[in-house]
Design a protein around this motif. Structure first.
Motif, PDB file in Angstrom:
ATOM      1  N   ASP A 188       0.976  -1.227   0.000  1.00  0.00           N
ATOM      2  CA  ASP A 188       0.033  -0.098  -0.070  1.00  0.00           C
ATOM      3  C   ASP A 188       0.386   1.153   0.116  1.00  0.00           C
ATOM      4  O   ASP A 188       2.261   1.291   0.446  1.00  0.00           O
ATOM      5  N   LEU A 189       0.426   2.568  -0.224  1.00  0.00           N
ATOM      6  CA  LEU A 189       1.480   3.569  -0.289  1.00  0.00           C
ATOM      7  C   LEU A 189       0.983   4.346   0.851  1.00  0.00           C
ATOM      8  O   LEU A 189       1.513   5.180   1.353  1.00  0.00           O
ATOM      9  N   ARG A 190      -0.336   4.540   1.656  1.00  0.00           N
ATOM     10  CA  ARG A 190      -0.095   5.179   2.586  1.00  0.00           C
ATOM     11  C   ARG A 190      -0.295   4.271   3.873  1.00  0.00           C
ATOM     12  O   ARG A 190      -0.979   3.434   4.059  1.00  0.00           O
ATOM     13  N   TYR A 198      -4.411   5.455  -3.714  1.00  0.00           N
ATOM     14  CA  TYR A 198      -4.175   6.641  -4.874  1.00  0.00           C
ATOM     15  C   TYR A 198      -4.490   6.235  -5.995  1.00  0.00           C
ATOM     16  O   TYR A 198      -3.924   5.275  -6.322  1.00  0.00           O
ATOM     17  N   GLU A 199      -4.745   7.362  -6.378  1.00  0.00           N
ATOM     18  CA  GLU A 199      -5.368   6.895  -8.200  1.00  0.00           C
ATOM     19  C   GLU A 199      -4.835   8.175  -9.673  1.00  0.00           C
ATOM     20  O   GLU A 199      -4.576   7.664 -10.078  1.00  0.00           O
ATOM     21  N   GLY A 200      -3.889   8.904  -8.369  1.00  0.00           N
ATOM     22  CA  GLY A 200      -3.082   9.947  -9.147  1.00  0.00           C
ATOM     23  C   GLY A 200      -1.845   9.634 -10.299  1.00  0.00           C
ATOM     24  O   GLY A 200      -1.685   8.772  -9.967  1.00  0.00           O
ATOM     25  N   TYR A 234       1.224  -1.671 -10.018  1.00  0.00           N
ATOM     26  CA  TYR A 234       0.101  -1.104  -9.958  1.00  0.00           C
ATOM     27  C   TYR A 234      -1.159  -1.198 -10.255  1.00  0.00           C
ATOM     28  O   TYR A 234      -1.673  -0.730 -11.143  1.00  0.00           O
ATOM     29  N   LEU A 235      -1.954  -1.531  -9.341  1.00  0.00           N
ATOM     30  CA  LEU A 235      -3.066  -1.538  -8.932  1.00  0.00           C
ATOM     31  C   LEU A 235      -4.068  -1.241  -7.735  1.00  0.00           C
ATOM     32  O   LEU A 235      -3.385  -0.681  -7.061  1.00  0.00           O
ATOM     33  N   LYS A 272      -3.385  15.305  -9.509  1.00  0.00           N
ATOM     34  CA  LYS A 272      -2.949  14.313 -10.169  1.00  0.00           C
ATOM     35  C   LYS A 272      -2.065  13.375  -9.081  1.00  0.00           C
ATOM     36  O   LYS A 272      -1.034  12.828  -9.506  1.00  0.00           O
ATOM     37  N   GLY A 273      -2.588  13.814  -7.896  1.00  0.00           N
ATOM     38  CA  GLY A 273      -1.630  12.849  -6.565  1.00  0.00           C
ATOM     39  C   GLY A 273      -0.095  13.197  -6.500  1.00  0.00           C
ATOM     40  O   GLY A 273       0.644  13.278  -5.533  1.00  0.00           O
TER      41      GLY A 273
END
Length: 208
Positions: free
Chosen positions: A57-59, A87-89, A104-105, A202-203
């Motif tokens: 995960d990124l967060r 996160y989708e940016g 990346y999913l 854009k994230g």
């Protein structure tokens, strides 16, 4: 018979980890060997469990998934990294892949897509679904901001004035103005409101 793919899950939401375990361990060719909700533990657990692949995960609390990806990729380049994030940016995707992720999913991906991505990453192949690829194609040209510009932009997103940004970062108000001017130029916008809106879309900035 080949050994099952050894997978480490780095995800701070318990119920999502349970869902991943249910999906992955229904297969005989994959096994979750470790779980953690903190990016700081990822490298150590990779080594401890001899992981072939990390679902990241990124967060995360503490260091971000981006940083964890960089560390793992640098110190254990043979470990495949698959990002699974809300996160989708386009900037999120670009940063994660640039840091060393192979896939990346987003978290609404189907079980079939997840399994397909795991198999691709284990084979050393990049896996980016068409929708994610379209985000990359739509990425703002030349939008690579420096670390300091990202800090300034994050504070602008919180409604801080140039003076307040300067105080927070221990730089002069004039230096802040220079940073803001460069940010606007790189993002191709004319004012800070547009910059903040585009950055969130854009994230580049996350309001969480």
């Amino acid at each position: 018979m080949n050994e099952p793919i050894r997978i480490l899950v780095v995800e701070d939401q318990y119920f999502f980890r349970v869902a991943l375990r249910t999906t992955i361990e229904a297969r005989s060719d994959m096994r979750i060997v470790g779980e953690t909700g903190h990016g700081e533990n990822a490298l150590e657990l990779c080594r401890l469990h001899a992981a072939d692949l990390v679902i990241m995960d990124l967060r995360l609390p503490g260091i971000s998934g981006f940083k964890a990806i960089e560390v793992i990729h640098r110190q254990m380049p043979g470990v495949g990294i698959l990002v699974l994030s809300n996160y989708e940016g386009s900037e999120d995707v670009h940063r994660a892949l640039s840091a060393g992720a192979l896939a990346y999913l987003t978290k609404d991906a189907s079980a079939e897509i997840l399994i397909e991505a795991i198999l691709s990453v284990k084979a050393g192949k990049r896996y980016v679904p068409a929708a994610i690829g379209a985000l990359l194609a739509d990425r703002v040209p030349g939008s690579e901001l420096t670390a300091r510009e990202r800090e300034v932009l994050a504070l602008l997103a919180k409604g801080r004035s140039n003076r307040e940004v300067g105080e927070a970062l221990h730089i002069s108000e004039n230096t802040v103005r220079i940073h803001v001017s460069r940010i606007l130029d790189k993002l191709g916008v004319t004012d800070r409101t547009q910059a903040v809106l585009l950055a969130i879309q854009k994230g580049l900035v996350h309001m969480d």
